[in-house]
Write a protein that holds these residues in place. Structure first.
Motif, PDB file in Angstrom:
ATOM      1  N   ASP A  33       0.851  -1.299  -0.016  1.00 29.82           N
ATOM      2  CA  ASP A  33       0.180   0.121   0.021  1.00 29.82           C
ATOM      3  C   ASP A  33       0.967   1.160   0.076  1.00 29.82           C
ATOM      4  O   ASP A  33       0.651   2.331  -0.912  1.00 29.82           O
ATOM      5  CB  ASP A  33      -1.041  -0.215   1.135  1.00 29.82           C
ATOM      6  N   GLY A  72     -12.577   5.576  -0.459  1.00 26.76           N
ATOM      7  CA  GLY A  72     -12.290   4.129  -0.075  1.00 26.76           C
ATOM      8  C   GLY A  72     -12.339   3.857   1.217  1.00 26.76           C
ATOM      9  O   GLY A  72     -12.787   2.712   1.784  1.00 26.76           O
ATOM     10  N   PHE A  76     -15.096   1.323   2.491  1.00 24.27           N
ATOM     11  CA  PHE A  76     -14.726  -0.016   2.602  1.00 24.27           C
ATOM     12  C   PHE A  76     -14.498   0.012   4.002  1.00 24.27           C
ATOM     13  O   PHE A  76     -14.793  -1.042   4.579  1.00 24.27           O
ATOM     14  CB  PHE A  76     -13.366  -0.191   1.748  1.00 24.27           C
ATOM     15  N   LEU A  88     -12.982  -7.921   1.712  1.00 26.55           N
ATOM     16  CA  LEU A  88     -12.638  -6.195   1.221  1.00 26.55           C
ATOM     17  C   LEU A  88     -11.091  -6.087   1.063  1.00 26.55           C
ATOM     18  O   LEU A  88     -10.675  -5.183   0.326  1.00 26.55           O
ATOM     19  CB  LEU A  88     -13.280  -5.552   2.463  1.00 26.55           C
ATOM     20  N   ILE A  89     -10.358  -6.621   1.896  1.00 28.84           N
ATOM     21  CA  ILE A  89      -8.952  -6.543   1.762  1.00 28.84           C
ATOM     22  C   ILE A  89      -8.369  -7.137   0.214  1.00 28.84           C
ATOM     23  O   ILE A  89      -7.681  -6.372  -0.364  1.00 28.84           O
ATOM     24  CB  ILE A  89      -8.021  -7.084   2.954  1.00 28.84           C
ATOM     25  N   CYS A  92      -9.524  -4.508  -2.299  1.00 29.32           N
ATOM     26  CA  CYS A  92      -8.768  -3.527  -2.100  1.00 29.32           C
ATOM     27  C   CYS A  92      -7.280  -3.715  -2.910  1.00 29.32           C
ATOM     28  O   CYS A  92      -6.819  -2.833  -3.517  1.00 29.32           O
ATOM     29  CB  CYS A  92      -8.316  -2.749  -0.811  1.00 29.32           C
ATOM     30  N   PHE A  96      -5.673  -1.431  -6.147  1.00 27.21           N
ATOM     31  CA  PHE A  96      -4.390  -0.501  -6.143  1.00 27.21           C
ATOM     32  C   PHE A  96      -3.568  -1.344  -7.092  1.00 27.21           C
ATOM     33  O   PHE A  96      -2.640  -0.361  -7.447  1.00 27.21           O
ATOM     34  CB  PHE A  96      -4.117  -0.290  -4.732  1.00 27.21           C
ATOM     35  N   LEU A 121      -8.793   4.155  -4.490  1.00 22.39           N
ATOM     36  CA  LEU A 121      -9.875   3.480  -3.629  1.00 22.39           C
ATOM     37  C   LEU A 121      -9.351   2.320  -2.538  1.00 22.39           C
ATOM     38  O   LEU A 121      -9.762   2.120  -1.577  1.00 22.39           O
ATOM     39  CB  LEU A 121     -11.055   3.145  -4.545  1.00 22.39           C
ATOM     40  N   GLY A 122      -8.616   1.632  -3.302  1.00 21.04           N
ATOM     41  CA  GLY A 122      -7.980   0.530  -2.637  1.00 21.04           C
ATOM     42  C   GLY A 122      -6.911   0.846  -1.705  1.00 21.04           C
ATOM     43  O   GLY A 122      -6.867   0.201  -0.402  1.00 21.04           O
ATOM     44  N   GLY A 125      -8.879   2.134   1.171  1.00 24.36           N
ATOM     45  CA  GLY A 125      -9.605   0.979   1.956  1.00 24.36           C
ATOM     46  C   GLY A 125      -8.948   0.301   2.916  1.00 24.36           C
ATOM     47  O   GLY A 125      -9.398  -0.186   3.959  1.00 24.36           O
ATOM     48  N   VAL A 126      -7.703  -0.057   2.429  1.00 24.50           N
ATOM     49  CA  VAL A 126      -6.775  -1.097   3.304  1.00 24.50           C
ATOM     50  C   VAL A 126      -6.667  -0.564   4.920  1.00 24.50           C
ATOM     51  O   VAL A 126      -6.634  -1.294   5.680  1.00 24.50           O
ATOM     52  CB  VAL A 126      -5.422  -1.523   2.453  1.00 24.50           C
TER      53      VAL A 126
END
Length: 456
Positions: A33, A72, A76, A88-89, A92, A96, A121-122, A125-126
């Motif tokens: 990330d 995100g 998320f 969800l992870i 994400c 990304f 967004l990803g 969200g993480v």
């Protein structure tokens, strides 16, 4: 068995292979990330030259991912409490990875910004999901340290981005570091197979066989009767909205202060992530030397996160966080007046520890503040609102750069955010923290091997 008993199982557990697995996945995903976010800052001078854009346009391009991160984090983070964290992870990570790689295929600022928005967004969200995941399973005596260790991966990702950028941009172009971001999609099947699901989520979905397996790994010596019933946290049982719950039980004002603190923290982080390389280049340093400052910044951030987590476990985490915000404000104000290169590296290290390191500690604090049933939602909204600061900062600093102001004024402008963040954290009512309330009402847990009585 009421969920509070399961909560104490996690609080009083010993660090084990199970915890190590959660820590491994959290740190690894945050490395990826952090890399995906940091490569834009590392490549920004080359992108500006290649696409022929000015500082204002570059600020917009850098902010596009941050807009995605804001949406995100809110979307998320809330969905994770409803449809599960591993799924969800995985979504994400897919977002990304694919869209960061796609950004390397673009040749104009508009398509670049669009792909970075989708990647954002990803990326956004993480963060709240991994905060909630580590905070749920970590033993209470190690919680802040383990959460900040997860987020130290974020700094490692930034270090990798700077190191790889130094080696490959000159030889293969800025696009090459974006293409490498596609590799993490290969991890998605392993995430789905091995990452544990949240205990309240398993109770709510009546996935009791899976719940028993997780309990067995979390507390191997604790026996659960075959006919045991499980009661979810009160917030889940009542069906109340997780967003509304952020403002219930006298949490409303503190939630607002957490949002302001995140706004200011992320303002500092993304101002520096997006513009530190360019600001150092404007100060007369070559691209290679400017990237060395980025490396130093991220090493300082990692040191700040780890030391902050240690101090947060030993002392009142709120006042540790206040001290870090204040140090960031002072260090940034002094940074523009440091003329010696050696002293400047030291100051950049301190700035990294007290800005990005502070923000990583803020995630740990938010993870402790909210009850587990709304933890992903609470951290997600704090992160999402904070992203507004992250969106504004590259645009504002880009505008300041375009005005050709003295270097120290750019750093002073970033430092003001640290001062406001200091005040916001001081105003949080720490007595409403879920972690504090849990310690106040904690009762001794049944010894290992003793069967729990049936609930209800």
């Amino acid at each position: 068995m009421h969920y509070s008993e399961l909560r104490r199982l996690a609080d009083e557990s010993r660090f084990s292979r199970f915890h190590g697995g959660v820590l491994f996945w959290g740190a690894l995903i945050l490395v990826l990330d952090g890399y995906d976010l940091a490569i834009v800052g590392a490549a920004l001078p080359s992108i500006m030259k290649d696409m022929g854009v000015d500082a204002n346009s570059a600020g917009f391009m850098a902010s596009s991912a941050l807009v995605g991160m804001m949406l995100g984090a809110i979307t998320f983070g809330t969905l994770a409490d409803r449809i599960g964290r591993p799924m969800l992870i995985s979504i994400c990570v897919g977002l990304f990875s694919v869209f960061t790689a796609a950004a390397g295929l673009t040749s104009d600022p508009y398509s670049f910004s669009a792909t970075r928005f989708l990647a954002g967004l990803g990326i956004g969200g993480v963060l709240p999901i991994m905060t909630a995941q580590m905070a749920e399973f970590a033993p209470v005596r190690l919680r802040a340290r383990l959460v900040t260790l997860v987020f130290a991966g974020y700094s490692i990702g930034g270090i990798l981005a700077a190191l790889i950028a130094k080696q490959v941009i000159a030889a293969y172009g800025w696009q090459s570091i974006f293409y490498t971001a596609l590799a993490p999609v290969l991890l998605i099947p392993f995430i789905l197979l091995t990452m544990p699901e949240s205990l309240p989520f398993l109770i709510k979905r009546n996935r009791l066989a899976e719940l028993r397996k997780v309990i067995g790994k979390l507390a191997p010596g604790f026996t659960v009767p075959a006919n045991e019933r499980f009661l979810p946290p009160l917030g889940e049982a009542s069906g109340s909205s997780p967003v509304r719950a952020l403002f219930q039980n006298d949490r409303g004002f503190s939630t607002a202060m957490i949002w302001i603190a995140f706004f200011m923290g992320l303002f500092m982080v993304y101002a520096l992530s997006s513009w530190l390389t360019k600001l150092m280049a404007l100060a007369g340093y070559s691209l290679g030397s400017a990237l060395n400052f980025v490396l130093t910044f991220n090493i300082g951030a990692m040191a700040g996160a780890i030391s902050g987590g240690y101090l947060g476990d030993r002392f009142n985490i709120k006042y540790v966080l206040v001290s870090f915000y204040a140090l960031g404000a002072v260090a940034l104000a002094l940074m523009g007046y440091t003329s010696s290169t050696e002293l400047l590296f030291i100051m950049v290290f301190i700035v990294g520890a007290s800005t990005l390191g502070t923000q990583l500690l803020a995630y740990a604090y938010a993870g402790e503040f909210y009850p587990l049933a709304i933890r992903s939602t609470g951290v997600g909204f704090a992160s999402g609102i904070g992203r507004i600061g992250g969106v504004v900062s590259p645009l504002l600093i880009g505008w300041l750069v375009s005005l050709k102001l003295p270097l120290e004024q750019n750093f002073f402008a970033i430092g003001i955010a640290g001062a406001i963040g200091t005040i916001a954290v001081m105003l949080i009512n720490h007595s409403r923290s879920a972690a504090m309330q849990a310690r106040d009402v904690a009762a001794p847990l049944a010894p290992a091997g003793v069967q729990a009585g049936a609930a209800g």
